[in-house]
Design an enzyme around this catalytic site. Structure first.
Site, PDB file in Angstrom:
ATOM      1  N   LEU A 109      -4.578   7.387  -2.714  1.00 24.04           N
ATOM      2  CA  LEU A 109      -3.964   7.523  -4.023  1.00 24.04           C
ATOM      3  C   LEU A 109      -2.558   8.081  -3.868  1.00 24.04           C
ATOM      4  CD1 LEU A 109      -7.024   8.983  -5.950  1.00 24.04           C
ATOM      5  CD2 LEU A 109      -6.174   6.636  -6.014  1.00 24.04           C
ATOM      6  N   GLU A 110      -1.577   7.349  -4.369  1.00 28.71           N
ATOM      7  CA  GLU A 110      -0.190   7.759  -4.188  1.00 28.71           C
ATOM      8  C   GLU A 110       0.464   8.171  -5.498  1.00 28.71           C
ATOM      9  OE1 GLU A 110       1.933   4.871  -1.901  1.00 28.71           O
ATOM     10  OE2 GLU A 110       0.466   4.880  -0.293  1.00 28.71           O
ATOM     11  N   ASN A 111      -0.342   8.410  -6.519  1.00 29.51           N
ATOM     12  CA  ASN A 111       0.204   8.815  -7.816  1.00 29.51           C
ATOM     13  C   ASN A 111      -0.491  10.065  -8.341  1.00 29.51           C
ATOM     14  OD1 ASN A 111       2.108   6.516  -8.490  1.00 29.51           O
ATOM     15  ND2 ASN A 111       0.228   5.399  -8.015  1.00 29.51           N
ATOM     16  N   ARG A 116       4.452   3.495  -0.677  1.00 31.18           N
ATOM     17  CA  ARG A 116       5.649   3.539  -1.490  1.00 31.18           C
ATOM     18  C   ARG A 116       6.785   2.934  -0.704  1.00 31.18           C
ATOM     19  NH1 ARG A 116       5.138   8.129  -2.911  1.00 31.18           N
ATOM     20  NH2 ARG A 116       4.529   7.768  -5.042  1.00 31.18           N
ATOM     21  N   ARG A 147       0.794  -1.193   0.000  1.00 28.15           N
ATOM     22  CA  ARG A 147       0.000   0.000   0.000  1.00 28.15           C
ATOM     23  C   ARG A 147       0.835   1.254   0.000  1.00 28.15           C
ATOM     24  NH1 ARG A 147      -1.516   3.155   4.375  1.00 28.15           N
ATOM     25  NH2 ARG A 147      -3.389   4.219   3.769  1.00 28.15           N
TER      26      ARG A 147
END
Length: 539
Positions: free
Chosen positions: A364-366, A15, A13
């Site tokens: 959301l990591e992008n 990075r 989940r």
């Protein structure tokens, strides 16, 4: 989404650990640099307003700090691209000021690659766009904005992050009608790069050899906000949650090295269980779907979809909220326009109704489009109804400044937001709300970042502490559960603080989150057994 399932030292989940997070990387000295900006051409026709957006042969049209040059390889198209290398106290920012019309819609895009590369515009007179990525191949960043009534020019920027390796950019485009006057080439000292969790502390937060503006003015843009002495609201009263809650993420995948769990195995201390994760739908931007992971099912000896659904109901009968998490480290879900927002709303509602989930977690990591995702979440809440639970788990970078898209999303959805549990790890050192640098993995880091979020406009009952459940669950920033309890006590009562003492007491601070219930199980349930009882006894 493609998922790597053999990462015992990290987790799906979040990075993974960034190699550049070595000791010696500098702190976030976010001073302005007095940039001399390029005056874009006036009376440009509708189309690409950026001069030399392809960096073909030179940096003509751009003003850059640090080490920057036009290179011939690698490029996205044409004969050149921008390559810029941040330094210890410099983000290697390149800017261009361009004439625009007021009350007009524009689209900004660029192709980029490299660690923590950012694209945005300042001075729009409305919501300044900002997007970023961290990929080793060419990928496009894009955002839209509408200029304000008095806007005559905007400053387009690209930059990397302190102490990171070089980034690349190519094919920068600002689409829309050109303005009618030449922008004044005045310095812009309000450089506000969205912080990233890659810096570590240095002796002072203001050491910037080239700085000409107040060193901490941009590092802590919310520092001058009036502190909130106390909170009178307990958040979303219709969600049926207690005043203070513990949130845990449950793996719907086999993250080799942790303990597999059925949903029924999740420890009883968790009030909110975030099922990780939804999947994207191919060729339909914004759309999501969900199904029980086949490898997980096999690893649990045949855990079936019917059993999972029954476990959801059983947890809810026990007073828990079970929500579906969107995104994660590998989650390629983008909501960047109205069509994607509608697709997200429709498909998320279908999944919620199908499985009986209580709401959505945004992880959301992008990159996040605060406007479109905010619209989608409001539409979804109106469909689901009053019991809708909305949580978020941004990386520390996303909540470091109100200029960041994730912070803007939280503020845009404040009326329906249950809690933001920021990941206070994998981030290095950062400035707190007092402008001082604090190192991750400490009580001061946690409490000073919470202070920034509350001073930035969130209610205390909408702010939680996010930490890894064990040292194996993250690349850095693990703290003992007792430190989490002390941080909560410090924020709520002013007691058990470290060197940083918040400017006010926030007794309604929402609680704590961990990644994950599975890693907690590996660690002997230390988090849930220690933090759970403490949170639940908070007045």
């Amino acid at each position: 989404m493609a998922r790597t399932l053999n990462r015992p030292a990290s987790h799906k989940r979040r990075r993974g650990p960034v190699p550049a997070l070595a000791a010696g990387a500098t702190a976030l000295a976010l001073a302005g640099t007095g940039l001399a900006l390029f005056a874009g051409g006036a009376n440009a026709a509708a189309g690409n307003l950026v001069a030399n957006g392809g960096f073909d042969g030179s940096l003509g049209g751009w003003t850059c700090t640090g080490s920057a040059s036009a290179v011939t390889t690698p490029v996205h198209s044409g004969s050149g691209a921008l390559q810029a290398t941040p330094g210890a106290a410099d983000t290697a920012e390149c800017t261009q000021t361009i004439s625009v019309l007021p009350n007009t819609s524009y689209t900004l895009s660029a192709w980029v690659q490299g660690p923590y590369v950012y694209l945005g515009a300042r001075g729009t007179g409305g919501t300044d766009p900002s997007s970023w990525s961290n990929q080793n191949s060419w990928n496009q960043l894009s955002s839209t904005f509408t200029t304000g009534a008095s806007a005559r020019s905007v400053t387009v920027y690209l930059h990397g992050w302190y102490g990171q390796s070089a980034y690349l950019a190519d094919d920068v485009v600002l689409s829309g009608p050109g303005g009618t006057s030449t922008p004044s080439p005045t310095a812009t000292p309000t450089v506000t790069p969205t912080p990233t969790p890659t810096a570590t502390a240095t002796p002072t937060a203001t050491t910037t050899p080239t700085a000409t503006a107040t060193p901490t003015a941009t590092a802590t843009p919310t520092q001058t906000a009036t502190p909130t002495p106390t909170a009178t609201s307990t958040g979303n009263p219709t969600t049926g949650l207690p005043k203070h809650v513990v949130t845990g993420y449950w793996h719907n995948f086999d993250n080799k090295g942790n303990n597999l769990q059925k949903l029924s195995d999740v420890q009883s201390a968790y009030d909110i269980i975030a099922v990780s994760f939804a999947d994207s739908v191919a060729n339909r931007p914004g759309a999501i779907t969900f199904k029980l992971d086949a490898e997980l099912s096999a690893g649990l000896g045949g855990y079936t979809d019917a059993q999972f659904r029954a476990d959801v109901k059983a947890k809810q009968a026990a007073g828990k909220k079970v929500i579906l998490s969107i995104g994660g480290q590998n989650g390629a879900i983008s909501v960047n326009d109205a069509a994607a927002a509608q697709a997200f709303t429709d498909t998320a509602y279908a999944v919620i109704k199908d499985y009986g989930f209580d709401g959505i977690d945004i992880d959301l990591e992008n990159g996040v489009n605060a406007t479109q995702m905010g619209n989608a979440l409001h539409s979804l809440q109106s469909k689901v109804g009053p019991g809708f639970v909305l949580t978020m788990a941004p990386e520390t970078i996303g909540m470091y400044s109100t200029a960041g898209a994730y912070f803007q999303l939280a503020l845009n959805t404040k009326d329906i937001l249950t809690v933001v549990n920021t990941q206070f790890y994998n981030s290095g050192g950062m400035n707190g709300c007092d402008g001082k640098v604090y190192t991750q993995g400490t009580i001061d880091f946690i409490t000073s970042q919470v202070c920034t979020q509350i001073q930035g406009g969130l209610r205390p009952d909408q702010v939680g502490i996010g930490v890894p459940a064990s040292s194996k669950a993250a690349g850095g920033g693990y703290v003992a559960p007792s430190v989490v309890n002390n941080a909560l006590d410090c924020l709520a009562t002013g007691k058990n603080c470290g060197s940083f003492v918040p400017p006010a007491k926030w007794p309604t601070i929402r609680g704590a989150m961990t990644w994950s219930t599975n890693w907690d199980s590996v660690n002997g349930n230390s988090f849930s057994n220690t933090v759970g009882p403490f949170v639940h006894q908070m007045p």
